[in-house]
Scaffold this motif. Structure first.
Motif, PDB file in Angstrom:
ATOM      1  N   GLY A   4       3.969   0.637  -0.591  1.00  0.00           N
ATOM      2  CA  GLY A   4       4.784   0.045   0.614  1.00  0.00           C
ATOM      3  C   GLY A   4       3.708   0.077   1.757  1.00  0.00           C
ATOM      4  O   GLY A   4       2.555  -0.660   1.514  1.00  0.00           O
ATOM      5  N   LYS A   5       4.232   0.100   2.812  1.00  0.00           N
ATOM      6  CA  LYS A   5       3.393  -0.089   3.872  1.00  0.00           C
ATOM      7  C   LYS A   5       2.020   0.822   4.097  1.00  0.00           C
ATOM      8  O   LYS A   5       1.299   0.619   4.814  1.00  0.00           O
ATOM      9  N   ALA A   6       1.901   1.842   3.108  1.00  0.00           N
ATOM     10  CA  ALA A   6       0.715   2.582   3.097  1.00  0.00           C
ATOM     11  C   ALA A   6      -0.415   1.881   2.116  1.00  0.00           C
ATOM     12  O   ALA A   6      -1.486   2.476   2.217  1.00  0.00           O
ATOM     13  N   VAL A  28      -2.266  -5.705   6.724  1.00  0.00           N
ATOM     14  CA  VAL A  28      -1.233  -6.258   7.601  1.00  0.00           C
ATOM     15  C   VAL A  28       0.046  -5.684   7.198  1.00  0.00           C
ATOM     16  O   VAL A  28       0.372  -5.590   5.868  1.00  0.00           O
ATOM     17  N   MET A  29       1.020  -5.465   8.097  1.00  0.00           N
ATOM     18  CA  MET A  29       2.426  -4.907   7.527  1.00  0.00           C
ATOM     19  C   MET A  29       3.331  -6.080   8.211  1.00  0.00           C
ATOM     20  O   MET A  29       3.682  -6.288   9.202  1.00  0.00           O
ATOM     21  N   ASP A  59     -11.399  -6.196  -6.239  1.00  0.00           N
ATOM     22  CA  ASP A  59     -11.099  -7.666  -5.730  1.00  0.00           C
ATOM     23  C   ASP A  59      -9.666  -8.023  -6.280  1.00  0.00           C
ATOM     24  O   ASP A  59      -8.922  -8.833  -5.676  1.00  0.00           O
ATOM     25  N   ALA A  60      -9.423  -7.572  -7.575  1.00  0.00           N
ATOM     26  CA  ALA A  60      -8.070  -8.095  -8.045  1.00  0.00           C
ATOM     27  C   ALA A  60      -7.048  -7.113  -7.326  1.00  0.00           C
ATOM     28  O   ALA A  60      -5.941  -7.820  -7.012  1.00  0.00           O
ATOM     29  N   VAL A  61      -7.142  -6.012  -6.799  1.00  0.00           N
ATOM     30  CA  VAL A  61      -6.275  -5.242  -6.166  1.00  0.00           C
ATOM     31  C   VAL A  61      -6.023  -5.806  -4.536  1.00  0.00           C
ATOM     32  O   VAL A  61      -4.689  -6.308  -4.086  1.00  0.00           O
ATOM     33  N   ARG A  62      -7.071  -6.252  -4.117  1.00  0.00           N
ATOM     34  CA  ARG A  62      -6.819  -7.073  -2.703  1.00  0.00           C
ATOM     35  C   ARG A  62      -6.222  -8.504  -2.727  1.00  0.00           C
ATOM     36  O   ARG A  62      -5.311  -8.600  -2.007  1.00  0.00           O
ATOM     37  N   PHE A  63      -6.702  -9.160  -3.955  1.00  0.00           N
ATOM     38  CA  PHE A  63      -5.953 -10.413  -4.215  1.00  0.00           C
ATOM     39  C   PHE A  63      -4.493 -10.189  -4.502  1.00  0.00           C
ATOM     40  O   PHE A  63      -3.445 -10.837  -3.751  1.00  0.00           O
ATOM     41  N   ALA A  64      -3.988  -9.129  -5.212  1.00  0.00           N
ATOM     42  CA  ALA A  64      -2.703  -8.882  -5.550  1.00  0.00           C
ATOM     43  C   ALA A  64      -1.885  -8.467  -4.215  1.00  0.00           C
ATOM     44  O   ALA A  64      -0.600  -8.850  -4.070  1.00  0.00           O
ATOM     45  N   MET A  65      -2.774  -7.713  -3.211  1.00  0.00           N
ATOM     46  CA  MET A  65      -1.755  -7.259  -2.171  1.00  0.00           C
ATOM     47  C   MET A  65      -1.461  -8.508  -1.433  1.00  0.00           C
ATOM     48  O   MET A  65      -0.636  -8.718  -0.719  1.00  0.00           O
ATOM     49  N   LYS A  66      -2.506  -9.597  -1.133  1.00  0.00           N
ATOM     50  CA  LYS A  66      -2.327 -10.857  -0.390  1.00  0.00           C
ATOM     51  C   LYS A  66      -1.148 -11.546  -1.129  1.00  0.00           C
ATOM     52  O   LYS A  66      -0.315 -12.035  -0.246  1.00  0.00           O
ATOM     53  N   SER A  71       4.969 -12.739  -0.858  1.00  0.00           N
ATOM     54  CA  SER A  71       6.448 -12.423  -1.365  1.00  0.00           C
ATOM     55  C   SER A  71       7.406 -11.821  -0.411  1.00  0.00           C
ATOM     56  O   SER A  71       8.573 -11.777  -0.273  1.00  0.00           O
ATOM     57  N   LEU A  72       6.849 -10.740   0.196  1.00  0.00           N
ATOM     58  CA  LEU A  72       7.559  -9.992   1.405  1.00  0.00           C
ATOM     59  C   LEU A  72       7.867 -11.088   2.456  1.00  0.00           C
ATOM     60  O   LEU A  72       9.001 -10.766   3.096  1.00  0.00           O
TER      61      LEU A  72
END
Length: 87
Positions: A4-6, A28-29, A59-66, A71-72
């Motif tokens: 989540g936000k963490a 960013v939250m 890099d894949a984690v950062r891309f997925a977070m964006k 979607s949020l």
């Protein structure tokens, strides 16, 4: 593991070594318009990034977070159409 936000906690293990854990704090939250879809968006974007790019797992984690943040922010459907514009 999405937190989540963490942010995200990534666990990796190679061969018979002990697992390695990396925390990726959320940059960013966003204001949450819908919680329907960011986890699936994260997973799909992560796999897409690993299979089609030359970057690292980090890099894949950062891309997925964006992608998940998009979607949020999108309330009309589970996955924002803006995800396809990410590079």
């Amino acid at each position: 593991i999405t937190l989540g936000k963490a942010g995200v906690l990534l666990s990796t293990r190679r061969d018979n070594t002990s697992p390695e854990f990396n925390h990726f704090p959320a940059d960013v939250m966003p204001q949450i318009h819908s919680s329907n879809g960011p986890g699936d968006t994260f997973c799909g974007a992560f796999v897409h990034s690993l299979s089609s790019r030359k970057g690292s797992v980090h890099d894949a984690v950062r891309f997925a977070m964006k992608a998940a943040v998009l979607s949020l922010n999108y309330e009309e459907r589970a996955i924002s159409p803006e995800v396809s514009s990410l590079r």
